[in-house]
Scaffold this active site. Structure first.
Site, PDB file in Angstrom:
ATOM      1  N   TYR A 101       0.860  -1.187   0.000  1.00 25.32           N
ATOM      2  CA  TYR A 101       0.000   0.000   0.000  1.00 25.32           C
ATOM      3  C   TYR A 101       0.889   1.226   0.000  1.00 25.32           C
ATOM      4  CZ  TYR A 101      -3.154   3.646   1.604  1.00 25.32           C
ATOM      5  OH  TYR A 101      -3.868   4.809   1.693  1.00 25.32           O
ATOM      6  N   GLU A 188      -3.318   7.685  -4.114  1.00 20.78           N
ATOM      7  CA  GLU A 188      -3.146   6.377  -3.483  1.00 20.78           C
ATOM      8  C   GLU A 188      -2.958   5.270  -4.518  1.00 20.78           C
ATOM      9  OE1 GLU A 188      -5.904   4.743  -0.105  1.00 20.78           O
ATOM     10  OE2 GLU A 188      -6.540   3.796  -1.959  1.00 20.78           O
TER      11      GLU A 188
END
Ligand code: GDP
Ligand code: MN
Length: 379
Positions: A101, A188
């Protein structure tokens, strides 16, 4: 404004971030054609502005064009977290051996961008934050910006292969440029995937843009997905009102953000629930008043409406005229409570009382009255 994944990936690609080729389509037939043109396994992904599409069945691999047709048809029939899927992305699929992530988010409390990185990618970061917060690496970016060695240092402890580290470092540096140059509040990549061949890829992309910067990005208007915008949000944008829908039943029309917050506090204090935050700004333009009433009456939960106006530069008589004009054009079906005080309040009271509308100058009284009216309607 949130971008769809396909839009965010287009943006990423311009900055040289490694995304796999893909195309947004709206029909199963088109999905089949795109898959055929890629001639490889594809991933079909619902384009809706919520996370967790994977879990909801909105992300599926397809090995043949026919399978792409079927998967696209199934996904286009889904509703994910209340949003009907109208578009899908058909992208070349990757093999994945690891998922990380990576994001940069605007940390408003710290007044700085914050890099978040986790070796536990793929799942939603909120889950990781709950289950194992120690697995998230956080690092603020200060005024001096981000240096390559700093980016590298973040990945070194997580990735054993130096080739992965260099690719990931380059990705973070580019992501930072995307974030900065595009006035993002979030950029993101989840998952940031490592393939068995040792490539590091951005397999998902999420971007939130800061609406306050829209004036310097002509292109943004073409990115806005009007299908995803509620009627209230659209009207608010067109008339320059700040509007946030909430879950209660007391509609609030207020001038000034501070007074709007105070109004919501007072509604809650007296046991009510505000249906919205709505700041009509310093203007007394009757069109804005009309738009405000349209937005609020468009919310079927609203049982009573409170106008709370403090006249400074805004003149109370102008707001009063706006209210009268608006009610003449379209009468309300729910009770209206008006609190006005400040510049030209006497004139405003006169204008309103001629139309049989009562006015109070006390905010306390206004709020208590509107809650009582809403309860009468509910009963
Ligand atoms: P989200 O659930 O809305 O965040 O959608 P994602 O794009 O992140 O997809 C969810 C999951 O689907 C990922 O974590 C991957 O495990 C998987 N996935 C997405 N793209 C691919 C791909 O190209 N190949 C493979 N094998 N899996 C993928
Ligand atoms: Mn994802």
């Amino acid at each position: 404004m949130n971008l769809h994944e396909y839009q965010a990936k287009e943006l990423f690609a311009r900055y040289g971030l490694p995304v796999l080729p893909g195309q947004m389509v709206t029909t199963p037939e088109e999905a089949r054609d795109v898959a055929a043109s890629f001639g490889s396994t594809v991933v079909i992904k619902a384009q809706v502005l919520v996370g967790g599409r994977g879990k909801a069945g909105g992300v599926k691999l397809a090995h043949t064009p026919e399978e792409a047709f079927e998967k696209a048809r199934d996904i286009l029939a889904l509703t994910i977290k209340g949003l009907a899927v109208r578009k899908v992305l058909v992208a070349q699929a990757a093999d994945i051996s690891r998922e990380l992530y990576l994001s940069i988010i605007l940390d408003r409390a710290a007044k700085r961008p914050l890099i978040m990185l986790s070796a536990e990618g793929g799942v939603e970061i909120e889950e990781v934050a709950k289950q194992s917060p120690e697995k998230i690496v956080r690092r603020h970016i200060g005024l001096e910006g981000l240096r390559t060695y700093q980016a590298r240092a973040l990945f070194q402890p997580l990735l054993e292969d130096p080739k992965w580290v260099s690719q990931a470092t380059e990705i973070l540096m580019k992501l930072w440029t995307v974030f900065r140059e595009n006035d993002c509040t979030l950029a993101e990549i989840n998952p940031l995937a490592i393939t068995p061949q040792g490539r590091v890829l951005a397999l998902d992309a999420k971007v939130i843009l800061d609406d306050n910067a829209e004036f310097r990005h002509r292109e943004w208007d073409t990115w806005r997905d009007r299908d995803e915008e509620t009627r209230g949000a659209r009207l608010a944008r067109e008339f320059g009102l700040s509007y946030v829908k909430l879950d209660g039943d007391i509609g609030c029309v207020v001038n000034g953000a501070g007074l709007a917050m105070a109004t919501m506090d007072l509604v809650k204090h007296y046991g009510g629930e505000p249906a919205n935050f709505l700041d009509i700004g310093g203007s007394s333009n009757p069109e804005k008043v009309t738009a405000a009433l349209k937005i609020i009456t468009g919310d079927s939960h609203v049982r009573a409406i409170l106008f709370n106006i403090f006249g400074g530069i805004t003149r109370c008589d102008d707001v009063a005229r706006g209210i009268v004009q608006s009610l003449e054009a379209s009468p309300l079906e729910v009770p209206l409570v008006i609190r006005l005080t400040g510049t030209n309040e006497d004139l405003a009271r006169k204008i309103l009382s001629e139309k049989g509308l009562a006015v109070t100058t006390s905010m306390d009284e206004g709020v208590r009255t509107v809650i009582a009216r809403a309860q009468e309607v509910a009963a």
